[in-house]
Motif scaffolding. Sequence first.
Motif, PDB file in Angstrom:
ATOM      1  N   ALA A  41       0.288   6.818  -2.228  1.00  0.00           N
ATOM      2  CA  ALA A  41       0.599   8.008  -3.024  1.00  0.00           C
ATOM      3  C   ALA A  41      -0.664   8.763  -3.428  1.00  0.00           C
ATOM      4  O   ALA A  41      -0.679   9.999  -3.469  1.00  0.00           O
ATOM      5  CB  ALA A  41       1.379   7.610  -4.274  1.00  0.00           C
ATOM      6  N   ARG A  42      -1.735   8.011  -3.710  1.00  0.00           N
ATOM      7  CA  ARG A  42      -2.980   8.626  -4.174  1.00  0.00           C
ATOM      8  C   ARG A  42      -4.123   7.653  -3.915  1.00  0.00           C
ATOM      9  O   ARG A  42      -3.974   6.442  -4.118  1.00  0.00           O
ATOM     10  CB  ARG A  42      -2.882   8.918  -5.672  1.00  0.00           C
ATOM     11  CG  ARG A  42      -4.028   9.727  -6.258  1.00  0.00           C
ATOM     12  CD  ARG A  42      -3.919  11.173  -5.878  1.00  0.00           C
ATOM     13  NE  ARG A  42      -4.788  12.005  -6.726  1.00  0.00           N
ATOM     14  CZ  ARG A  42      -5.217  13.198  -6.385  1.00  0.00           C
ATOM     15  NH1 ARG A  42      -4.864  13.725  -5.219  1.00  0.00           N
ATOM     16  NH2 ARG A  42      -5.987  13.908  -7.200  1.00  0.00           N
ATOM     17  N   VAL A  43      -5.279   8.171  -3.457  1.00  0.00           N
ATOM     18  CA  VAL A  43      -6.461   7.330  -3.256  1.00  0.00           C
ATOM     19  C   VAL A  43      -7.667   8.057  -3.837  1.00  0.00           C
ATOM     20  O   VAL A  43      -8.095   9.081  -3.306  1.00  0.00           O
ATOM     21  CB  VAL A  43      -6.724   7.017  -1.775  1.00  0.00           C
ATOM     22  CG1 VAL A  43      -7.864   5.991  -1.662  1.00  0.00           C
ATOM     23  CG2 VAL A  43      -5.478   6.497  -1.071  1.00  0.00           C
ATOM     24  N   HIS A  44      -8.183   7.544  -4.930  1.00  0.00           N
ATOM     25  CA  HIS A  44      -9.423   8.052  -5.499  1.00  0.00           C
ATOM     26  C   HIS A  44     -10.563   7.217  -4.916  1.00  0.00           C
ATOM     27  O   HIS A  44     -10.506   5.985  -4.928  1.00  0.00           O
ATOM     28  CB  HIS A  44      -9.425   7.910  -7.025  1.00  0.00           C
ATOM     29  CG  HIS A  44      -8.265   8.566  -7.691  1.00  0.00           C
ATOM     30  ND1 HIS A  44      -8.269   9.902  -8.054  1.00  0.00           N
ATOM     31  CD2 HIS A  44      -7.046   8.073  -8.055  1.00  0.00           C
ATOM     32  CE1 HIS A  44      -7.112  10.201  -8.622  1.00  0.00           C
ATOM     33  NE2 HIS A  44      -6.356   9.116  -8.633  1.00  0.00           N
ATOM     34  N   THR A  45     -11.600   7.852  -4.407  1.00  0.00           N
ATOM     35  CA  THR A  45     -12.743   7.114  -3.878  1.00  0.00           C
ATOM     36  C   THR A  45     -14.019   7.699  -4.457  1.00  0.00           C
ATOM     37  O   THR A  45     -14.208   8.918  -4.446  1.00  0.00           O
ATOM     38  CB  THR A  45     -12.763   7.101  -2.336  1.00  0.00           C
ATOM     39  OG1 THR A  45     -13.873   6.327  -1.869  1.00  0.00           O
ATOM     40  CG2 THR A  45     -12.794   8.498  -1.740  1.00  0.00           C
TER      41      THR A  45
ATOM     42  N   ILE B 200       0.818  -1.214   0.000  1.00  0.00           N
ATOM     43  CA  ILE B 200       0.000   0.000   0.000  1.00  0.00           C
ATOM     44  C   ILE B 200       0.857   1.273   0.000  1.00  0.00           C
ATOM     45  O   ILE B 200       0.555   2.223  -0.729  1.00  0.00           O
ATOM     46  CB  ILE B 200      -0.969  -0.013   1.201  1.00  0.00           C
ATOM     47  CG1 ILE B 200      -1.956  -1.184   1.062  1.00  0.00           C
ATOM     48  CG2 ILE B 200      -1.721   1.311   1.310  1.00  0.00           C
ATOM     49  CD1 ILE B 200      -2.840  -1.133  -0.154  1.00  0.00           C
ATOM     50  N   PRO B 201       1.926   1.366   0.818  1.00  0.00           N
ATOM     51  CA  PRO B 201       2.747   2.589   0.783  1.00  0.00           C
ATOM     52  C   PRO B 201       3.271   2.860  -0.632  1.00  0.00           C
ATOM     53  O   PRO B 201       3.859   1.984  -1.273  1.00  0.00           O
ATOM     54  CB  PRO B 201       3.888   2.265   1.751  1.00  0.00           C
ATOM     55  CG  PRO B 201       3.298   1.281   2.710  1.00  0.00           C
ATOM     56  CD  PRO B 201       2.393   0.416   1.867  1.00  0.00           C
ATOM     57  N   GLY B 202       3.042   4.076  -1.107  1.00  0.00           N
ATOM     58  CA  GLY B 202       3.497   4.457  -2.435  1.00  0.00           C
ATOM     59  C   GLY B 202       2.569   4.071  -3.564  1.00  0.00           C
ATOM     60  O   GLY B 202       2.818   4.439  -4.721  1.00  0.00           O
ATOM     61  N   ALA B 203       1.478   3.366  -3.269  1.00  0.00           N
ATOM     62  CA  ALA B 203       0.596   2.878  -4.329  1.00  0.00           C
ATOM     63  C   ALA B 203      -0.435   3.921  -4.725  1.00  0.00           C
ATOM     64  O   ALA B 203      -0.818   4.785  -3.938  1.00  0.00           O
ATOM     65  CB  ALA B 203      -0.112   1.600  -3.875  1.00  0.00           C
ATOM     66  N   ARG B 204      -0.889   3.819  -5.961  1.00  0.00           N
ATOM     67  CA  ARG B 204      -1.979   4.644  -6.483  1.00  0.00           C
ATOM     68  C   ARG B 204      -3.241   3.780  -6.474  1.00  0.00           C
ATOM     69  O   ARG B 204      -3.285   2.750  -7.158  1.00  0.00           O
ATOM     70  CB  ARG B 204      -1.664   5.113  -7.895  1.00  0.00           C
ATOM     71  CG  ARG B 204      -0.367   5.937  -8.010  1.00  0.00           C
ATOM     72  CD  ARG B 204       0.104   5.998  -9.451  1.00  0.00           C
ATOM     73  NE  ARG B 204       0.373   4.662  -9.984  1.00  0.00           N
ATOM     74  CZ  ARG B 204       0.597   4.389 -11.280  1.00  0.00           C
ATOM     75  NH1 ARG B 204       0.590   5.382 -12.165  1.00  0.00           N
ATOM     76  NH2 ARG B 204       0.823   3.165 -11.687  1.00  0.00           N
TER      77      ARG B 204
END
Length: 310
Positions: free
Chosen positions: A87-91, A61-65
């Motif tokens: 790095a980024r979480v679109h919800t 998870i760390p660093g993941a989009r």
Amino acid sequence: MHWRIKGLLQKTLGVLPGGDTLHYRMQRRFGGMRNPRREIGLKLDDWEGMVKQLRDAGLEIPGARLMEIGSGWYPTLPLACHLVGAARVHTVDLNRLLKPDLMRLCIEVLGEQLPRLAAVCQVDPAEVEARYARLRDASARSDDPAVISDGVIEYRAPADAADSGLPDGSIDAIFSNSVLEHVPPDAIDRIHRAALTLLRPGGWAFHSVNCGDHYAYADPKVHQLHYLRFTERQWAFWNNAFLYQNRLRAHQFVDAARAAGFEIVHDTSHARPQRLAQLKAMTVAPEFARFTPEQLCITTVDFIGKKPLP
């Protein structure tokens, strides 16, 4: 509460002006959100399970989009992913359900679990604590997930997960938690096809599906297989805007992802003896006659699909 009473109440509220507000208030006072702290804790358990299963599949998870399908009233999973360094979480959600008071409570609960978050993702606890301090302070001034997360979390609602507008290949992993069981089957197919486009080659889709009768949570006299008694026509009456259940069986969710083009690398589905005994004592509707007892009895599944490499 008797499940029929709950169904009729939700059916009525679903067609009334302001029914969504009344439904939310009833859920907070009488329903599943009477104890939101407990519900948030359960979501955090789900997050930990997801993180471990994705790690086994090859994603950290760390660093993941990331992209979440179905934000709900409080974004537990996106907030936890942010705190450990995503790095980024679109919800995204079809309806704008997020409640600022529940989001702040969620942040409070997460603050009590920082060592756990760091341990699960094997990251420096000091970094998690620093992100949390900024998150907590910003949440006192704003209700916008993007503002309180230093721009990491993007919340969009109303929005269609199958038409997100995000660039092709820009996401490492897409996930949902107790969402797909509430989505019409044709929309599930669209979501899987769109996910293949959004994911980078070798990216992952993780879905945790609760495919048992949700009326059983309100009425202890019925069990998770109860809704299999009804024909499609009968069940259409009890389905409603606030508790739509597609009644798909666990293997159908997995098969739909495979048919869309995913390689299934993880599947937790198994039939429990208790469910097999419950099924044996009931008569199922003709629509389900084509399934084996084991297929009918599986009421939860976590599965991971991987986008094939070129």
